[in-house]
Design a protein around this motif. Structure first.
Motif, PDB file in Angstrom:
ATOM      1  N   CYS A   1      51.758  49.155 -48.497  1.00 37.12           N
ATOM      2  CA  CYS A   1      51.242  49.692 -47.233  1.00 37.12           C
ATOM      3  C   CYS A   1      50.737  51.127 -47.389  1.00 37.12           C
ATOM      4  O   CYS A   1      49.756  51.510 -46.763  1.00 37.12           O
ATOM      5  CB  CYS A   1      52.313  49.619 -46.143  1.00 37.12           C
ATOM      6  SG  CYS A   1      52.602  47.936 -45.531  1.00 37.12           S
ATOM      7  N   CYS A   2      51.401  51.904 -48.251  1.00 35.18           N
ATOM      8  CA  CYS A   2      50.945  53.283 -48.409  1.00 35.18           C
ATOM      9  C   CYS A   2      49.561  53.333 -49.040  1.00 35.18           C
ATOM     10  O   CYS A   2      48.788  54.249 -48.787  1.00 35.18           O
ATOM     11  CB  CYS A   2      51.959  54.109 -49.206  1.00 35.18           C
ATOM     12  SG  CYS A   2      51.702  54.164 -50.980  1.00 35.18           S
ATOM     13  N   GLY A   3      49.228  52.308 -49.878  1.00 38.09           N
ATOM     14  CA  GLY A   3      47.887  52.265 -50.441  1.00 38.09           C
ATOM     15  C   GLY A   3      46.818  52.153 -49.373  1.00 38.09           C
ATOM     16  O   GLY A   3      45.744  52.752 -49.482  1.00 38.09           O
ATOM     17  N   VAL A   4      47.091  51.393 -48.301  1.00 38.33           N
ATOM     18  CA  VAL A   4      46.148  51.287 -47.190  1.00 38.33           C
ATOM     19  C   VAL A   4      46.134  52.596 -46.389  1.00 38.33           C
ATOM     20  O   VAL A   4      45.071  53.075 -45.977  1.00 38.33           O
ATOM     21  CB  VAL A   4      46.503  50.097 -46.276  1.00 38.33           C
ATOM     22  CG1 VAL A   4      45.531  50.035 -45.098  1.00 38.33           C
ATOM     23  CG2 VAL A   4      46.473  48.792 -47.058  1.00 38.33           C
ATOM     24  N   HIS A   5      47.300  53.185 -46.178  1.00 40.03           N
ATOM     25  CA  HIS A   5      47.366  54.443 -45.430  1.00 40.03           C
ATOM     26  C   HIS A   5      46.491  55.520 -46.071  1.00 40.03           C
ATOM     27  O   HIS A   5      45.857  56.313 -45.365  1.00 40.03           O
ATOM     28  CB  HIS A   5      48.815  54.937 -45.345  1.00 40.03           C
ATOM     29  CG  HIS A   5      49.582  54.352 -44.206  1.00 40.03           C
ATOM     30  ND1 HIS A   5      49.913  55.068 -43.075  1.00 40.03           N
ATOM     31  CD2 HIS A   5      50.078  53.113 -44.014  1.00 40.03           C
ATOM     32  CE1 HIS A   5      50.589  54.304 -42.242  1.00 40.03           C
ATOM     33  NE2 HIS A   5      50.710  53.099 -42.792  1.00 40.03           N
ATOM     34  N   ARG A   6      46.455  55.558 -47.407  1.00 38.44           N
ATOM     35  CA  ARG A   6      45.652  56.578 -48.084  1.00 38.44           C
ATOM     36  C   ARG A   6      44.170  56.443 -47.732  1.00 38.44           C
ATOM     37  O   ARG A   6      43.439  57.436 -47.719  1.00 38.44           O
ATOM     38  CB  ARG A   6      45.835  56.473 -49.595  1.00 38.44           C
ATOM     39  CG  ARG A   6      47.204  56.951 -50.091  1.00 38.44           C
ATOM     40  CD  ARG A   6      47.248  56.932 -51.612  1.00 38.44           C
ATOM     41  NE  ARG A   6      48.573  57.217 -52.125  1.00 38.44           N
ATOM     42  CZ  ARG A   6      49.088  58.430 -52.289  1.00 38.44           C
ATOM     43  NH1 ARG A   6      48.378  59.483 -51.961  1.00 38.44           N
ATOM     44  NH2 ARG A   6      50.302  58.587 -52.784  1.00 38.44           N
TER      45      ARG A   6
ATOM     46  N   HIS B   1      46.671  42.004 -49.145  1.00 35.62           N
ATOM     47  CA  HIS B   1      46.105  43.344 -48.963  1.00 35.62           C
ATOM     48  C   HIS B   1      45.135  43.374 -47.780  1.00 35.62           C
ATOM     49  O   HIS B   1      45.104  44.341 -47.013  1.00 35.62           O
ATOM     50  CB  HIS B   1      45.382  43.796 -50.233  1.00 35.62           C
ATOM     51  CG  HIS B   1      44.846  45.195 -50.149  1.00 35.62           C
ATOM     52  ND1 HIS B   1      45.624  46.321 -50.347  1.00 35.62           N
ATOM     53  CD2 HIS B   1      43.609  45.654 -49.841  1.00 35.62           C
ATOM     54  CE1 HIS B   1      44.890  47.400 -50.187  1.00 35.62           C
ATOM     55  NE2 HIS B   1      43.656  47.025 -49.890  1.00 35.62           N
ATOM     56  N   GLU B   2      44.338  42.310 -47.637  1.00 34.29           N
ATOM     57  CA  GLU B   2      43.382  42.268 -46.530  1.00 34.29           C
ATOM     58  C   GLU B   2      44.101  42.258 -45.180  1.00 34.29           C
ATOM     59  O   GLU B   2      43.671  42.930 -44.231  1.00 34.29           O
ATOM     60  CB  GLU B   2      42.485  41.035 -46.655  1.00 34.29           C
ATOM     61  CG  GLU B   2      41.480  41.087 -47.798  1.00 34.29           C
ATOM     62  CD  GLU B   2      42.098  40.746 -49.152  1.00 34.29           C
ATOM     63  OE1 GLU B   2      43.306  40.417 -49.200  1.00 34.29           O
ATOM     64  OE2 GLU B   2      41.360  40.819 -50.153  1.00 34.29           O
TER      65      GLU B   2
ATOM     66  N   PRO C   1      39.548  49.479 -49.738  1.00 39.17           N
ATOM     67  CA  PRO C   1      39.463  48.720 -50.981  1.00 39.17           C
ATOM     68  C   PRO C   1      40.347  47.492 -50.926  1.00 39.17           C
ATOM     69  O   PRO C   1      41.451  47.538 -50.404  1.00 39.17           O
ATOM     70  CB  PRO C   1      39.990  49.714 -52.037  1.00 39.17           C
ATOM     71  CG  PRO C   1      40.812  50.690 -51.279  1.00 39.17           C
ATOM     72  CD  PRO C   1      40.198  50.775 -49.916  1.00 39.17           C
ATOM     73  N   SER C   2      39.855  46.385 -51.424  1.00 37.63           N
ATOM     74  CA  SER C   2      40.627  45.148 -51.402  1.00 37.63           C
ATOM     75  C   SER C   2      40.272  44.332 -52.624  1.00 37.63           C
ATOM     76  O   SER C   2      39.340  44.634 -53.356  1.00 37.63           O
ATOM     77  CB  SER C   2      40.303  44.335 -50.140  1.00 37.63           C
ATOM     78  OG  SER C   2      38.960  43.902 -50.168  1.00 37.63           O
TER      79      SER C   2
ATOM     80  N   PRO D   1      45.585  58.357 -58.342  1.00 35.57           N
ATOM     81  CA  PRO D   1      44.487  57.443 -57.988  1.00 35.57           C
ATOM     82  C   PRO D   1      44.978  56.128 -57.410  1.00 35.57           C
ATOM     83  O   PRO D   1      46.064  55.640 -57.730  1.00 35.57           O
ATOM     84  CB  PRO D   1      43.794  57.214 -59.332  1.00 35.57           C
ATOM     85  CG  PRO D   1      44.902  57.373 -60.341  1.00 35.57           C
ATOM     86  CD  PRO D   1      45.786  58.449 -59.795  1.00 35.57           C
ATOM     87  N   ILE D   2      44.156  55.534 -56.566  1.00 35.77           N
ATOM     88  CA  ILE D   2      44.383  54.188 -56.042  1.00 35.77           C
ATOM     89  C   ILE D   2      43.247  53.298 -56.555  1.00 35.77           C
ATOM     90  O   ILE D   2      42.079  53.581 -56.315  1.00 35.77           O
ATOM     91  CB  ILE D   2      44.404  54.183 -54.506  1.00 35.77           C
ATOM     92  CG1 ILE D   2      45.576  55.011 -53.989  1.00 35.77           C
ATOM     93  CG2 ILE D   2      44.490  52.762 -53.982  1.00 35.77           C
ATOM     94  CD1 ILE D   2      45.592  55.164 -52.496  1.00 35.77           C
TER      95      ILE D   2
END
Length: 315
Positions: A42-47, A102-103, A143-144, A205-206
């Protein structure tokens, strides 16, 4: 009481022991902008939302300012924040689960924080730590897996299957330029290699990129290397690690068709002094697929962590 102690005490509250968005256990990330604790996915989406909506920090790896810690304490944690951000679900919308794709996470988290679709219709956020409805921006490109085309595996004679290695993100990578680095990752298995894109000037980086490798019968460990891209000279190494895929493949062969089983743990790669694991890595059947989340402390380098997910795909 020190700021770090206050943050640790807040994390240990019962409502903060699971991710505020999906409910996954043991969150190690947080958004002081919003006041919630988050899991890695979830933090990857928050970024991607930008720091004006959600600034993401590692609870253990990043340095926190007193103001950021005070912001978390003022909100009070996940239950308090969710009483606002998840106060009202429109028809057809339900809370996110830890096994969401992820989506699904991207849609849900943007709806929750960026567009604030789950507030009570009459509710207006007044907290200085939470973005108001008027601060919501236009949708950003999240990004997905679908936006990063999967590399096709090299055909290996006698292959027993394929590995989809999703490089999620890096943390606290080593500096190889003046102040930062331009990292990319190469994974290899035997003579096969696949690599991510280059992340310009980014030590955290993500990627969220899928890399594919074919698994021969006489497989060994997957080798992972991080490089700093240089235009006019050889790329500098930024650390390396090995991924032992035997626990996953042994479990996969033992269970056969994973689609016949419900979600369950079927194996484990144990952390030890002679591997790069940050913590034990379990092999799970999730939605009929065999997956394993892996956190690696890069070796032969001063710092750096890589988070990834491995999926075994039968032939």
């Amino acid at each position: 009481m020190s700021g770090k102690k206050k943050l640790k005490d807040l994390l240990h509250q019962s409502d903060n022991r699971t991710c505020a968005d999906c409910g996954a256990p043991d969150p190690k990330w947080a958004s002081p902008t919003i006041g919630v604790f988050l899991c890695l996915k979830c933090c990857g989406v928050h970024r991607t939302l930008g720091p004006n909506i959600s600034k993401v920090l590692s609870v253990t790896l990043d340095e926190w300012t007193d103001e950021e810690i005070d912001a978390m304490i003022e909100v009070g944690g996940n239950s308090s924040a969710n009483s606002i951000y998840e106060a009202h679900f429109p028809d057809g919308v339900s809370k996110l689960g830890p096994d969401a794709s992820h989506e699904q996470r991207a849609r849900y988290i943007r709806s929750k924080y960026e567009h604030q679709d789950f507030l009570k219709p009459s509710l207006k956020i007044s907290s200085n730590n939470a973005p108001s409805a008027s601060s919501a921006k236009e949708p950003v490109n999240v990004p997905s897996a679908s936006s990063n085309p999967v590399q096709k595996p090299v055909c290996v004679e006698g292959a027993i299957g394929n590995l989809k290695i999703t490089i999620l993100q890096g943390a606290n990578l080593a500096v190889r330029d003046m102040l930062s680095s331009d990292p990319y990752i190469v994974v290899s298995l035997g003579e096969q290699k696949a690599q991510t894109t280059v992340q310009k000037s980014n030590l955290n980086p993500i990627w969220n990129e899928d890399l594919m490798l074919s698994v021969p019968e006489d497989y060994g460990p997957v080798k992972l290397q991080v490089f700093d891209y240089d235009t006019f000279s050889a790329d500098d190494i930024m650390g390396e690690a090995e991924i032992d895929i035997q626990p996953m493949l042994t479990s996969a062969m033992a269970y056969g068709d994973a689609s016949q089983f419900g979600d369950m743990q079927i194996g484990k790669w144990l952390k030890s002094h002679d591997n790069a694991l940050l913590e034990d890595s379990t092999v799970n059947i999730v939605d009929g697929k065999i997956k394993q989340e892996v956190s690696l402390q890069l070796q032969n380098v001063e710092s750096g962590i890589i988070y990834l997910e491995v999926e075994f795909i039968p032939p």
